[in-house]
Write an enzyme that holds these catalytic residues in place. Structure first.
Site, short mmCIF file in Angstrom:
data_model
loop_
_atom_site.label_atom_id
_atom_site.label_comp_id
_atom_site.label_asym_id
_atom_site.label_seq_id
_atom_site.Cartn_x
_atom_site.Cartn_y
_atom_site.Cartn_z
N GLU A 86 0.77 -1.29 0.17
CA GLU A 86 0.20 -0.05 0.11
C GLU A 86 0.84 1.28 0.23
OE1 GLU A 86 -3.87 -1.87 2.18
OE2 GLU A 86 -2.64 -0.40 3.41
N CYS A 113 5.57 -3.81 16.38
CA CYS A 113 5.28 -3.12 17.17
C CYS A 113 3.71 -3.31 17.51
CB CYS A 113 5.43 -1.51 16.50
SG CYS A 113 7.05 -1.18 16.28
N CYS A 172 0.72 -1.34 15.48
CA CYS A 172 0.89 -1.36 14.21
C CYS A 172 0.00 -2.50 13.38
CB CYS A 172 2.47 -0.89 13.81
SG CYS A 172 2.46 -0.80 12.13
N GLY A 204 6.88 -1.77 6.71
CA GLY A 204 8.15 -2.22 6.74
C GLY A 204 9.25 -1.28 7.43
N GLU A 205 10.09 -1.81 7.68
CA GLU A 205 11.30 -1.13 8.33
C GLU A 205 12.49 -0.70 7.14
OE1 GLU A 205 12.11 0.70 11.15
OE2 GLU A 205 14.06 1.00 9.96
N SER A 218 11.52 6.95 8.08
CA SER A 218 11.13 6.69 9.46
C SER A 218 11.67 5.46 9.78
CB SER A 218 9.50 6.87 9.61
OG SER A 218 9.34 6.63 10.67
N LEU A 254 9.57 7.09 18.54
CA LEU A 254 9.93 6.92 19.85
C LEU A 254 8.84 6.25 20.53
CD1 LEU A 254 12.52 7.84 21.64
CD2 LEU A 254 11.19 9.93 21.89
N HIS A 255 7.62 6.99 20.73
CA HIS A 255 6.49 6.64 21.36
C HIS A 255 6.66 6.15 22.81
CE1 HIS A 255 5.24 6.43 17.33
NE2 HIS A 255 5.86 5.17 16.96
N ASN A 270 -3.79 5.57 15.95
CA ASN A 270 -4.84 5.17 14.97
C ASN A 270 -5.49 3.75 15.16
OD1 ASN A 270 -4.88 7.70 13.01
ND2 ASN A 270 -2.79 6.88 12.55
N CYS A 314 -1.20 6.67 9.42
CA CYS A 314 0.07 5.83 9.82
C CYS A 314 -0.30 4.55 10.77
CB CYS A 314 0.90 6.59 10.79
SG CYS A 314 1.64 7.96 10.50
#
Ligand code: SAH
Length: 352
Positions: A97, A121, A124, A164-165, A196, A220-221, A301, A344
């Protein structure tokens, strides 16, 4: 011969590599620039569209290279804000996507770096089905090209923040950036590209060494290891202080403002105490150094498979004020494409 065993996708080649490849085909090297411009500036999908290339060279290119291209499988248009989400069908049947956002300054595209993700995560959607594979350079580029072609627009900004990372697909991401930023291609400024990452220290340091003008954002979160480890498994491998040090080093090496993403989750990381600890983390990490940074606050989200909730508006406001009153520059992220699950953490991989 450079590429004798497999048929390579021609879009995977930089202009320098294309020169070598054309030399191997006994063609003049200057042709590389022409071919590259057709592929990357004019974004052709078939060699037949390249009008100033001889028939003979076109035949050679067709025999030697693959030019297949992922295609748009489905388009969703937000009724709220014109954001468009695309499902892109890859040659192996996987679907990724990408999200197109319209801003005053132009069009920004959020692209995926992998099919799925294995970072785990907790909040996510991209990681729920795990990682299938990383994307090729052609597949990274294709997200920009097919969406620009479809809308007949020029995309000026790219954010690598989809599934993805990106730093786990490091080499392809760097090659993608080189190709998309080059003058003979889309000529996007490095400054308009954001990567990111959830915080893979060695890769952040490697990126810093390349000294490109990219914007780097850290997810960071949390203000401390204890909370971060509960929601981001990667934090078990890299402690928060070391990640902050790498981010500071990125600024020192590149002089590019660094960004911190902080998704506010109700009763997890949204307390007054968390805000104050976050301020302390910045102050301690950046002590005696001038580091230019900002924080993007995003209410988490909704993802149907987990039970995380967003804080109420007052909590969000007071969290923001606590940061601002302590000298932290904060943006509250505008949420785009909410009605089409284009925000996100809502992007996924699927299969046709
Ligand atoms: N792997 C990279 C890039 C992909 S995620 C990274 O971790 O940064 C893009 C951003 O969306 C990250 O900041 C991520 O933490 C955030 N995100 C993921 N799920 C989210 C959700 N449900 N709500 C808000 N942000 C989310």
């Amino acid at each position: 011969m450079l590429y004798e065993t497999t048929i390579m996708n021609i879009r995977d080649l930089t202009i320098e590599e294309l020169k070598v490849a054309l030399d191997d085909l006994s063609e003049e090297k200057y042709r590389a620039k022409q071919v590259f411009e057709w592929l990357h500036k004019k974004r052709i999908t078939s060699f037949d569209e390249a009008t100033n290339i001889s028939k003979n060279l076109k035949e050679k290119l067709k025999e030697s290279f693959d030019l297949t291209f992922p295609t748009i499988y489905k388009e969703y248009i937000s009724k709220i804000d014109e954001t468009k989400k695309y499902l892109i069908l890859l040659n192996d049947g996987n679907i990724i996507e990408s999200v197109l956002m319209k801003y005053k300054y132009g069009y920004s595209l959020c692209i995926s770096s992998q099919v799925g993700c294995n970072m785990g995560c907790a909040f996510c959607a991209s990681t729920i089905s795990g990682l299938k594979r990383s994307l090729s350079v052609n597949e990274l580029l294709a997200q920009v090209y097919v969406i620009a072609n479809h809308n007949n627009i020029k995309i000026s900004h790219v954010v690598i923040m989809g599934s993805g990372e990106p730093l786990n697909n490091f080499d392809n991401i760097i090659k993608f950036i080189e190709i998309i930023c080059c003058e003979e291609g889309q000529n996007i400024s490095e400054r308009n590209i954001t990567i990111s990452t959830c915080g893979i220290i060695e890769k952040i340091d490697e990126l810093a060494k390349l000294n490109k003008s990219l914007t780097l954002a850290l997810s960071l979160h949390a203000p401390n290891d204890e909370i971060r480890r509960k929601i981001m498994p990667v934090a078990k491998a890299y402690d928060i202080k070391s990640v902050m040090k790498s981010m500071a080093n990125y600024f020192i090496k590149t002089n590019r403002r660094i960004t911190f993403e902080y998704s506010l989750i109700k009763n997890v990381n949204d307390s007054r105490q968390c805000a104050l600890e976050l301020v302390k983390l910045f102050n301690e990490s950046f002590k005696n150094k001038h580091i230019d940074y900002n924080v993007n606050l995003i209410p988490v989200n909704v993802v149907k498979e987990n039970s995380f909730e967003r804080p109420d508006t007052n909590t969000l406001k007071s969290f923001r004020s606590l940061l601002e009153n302590n000298g932290v520059f904060v943006n509250i992220r505008r949420e785009l494409g909410k009605d089409i699950s284009g925000s996100c953490g809502q992007l996924r991989a699927s299969v046709k």
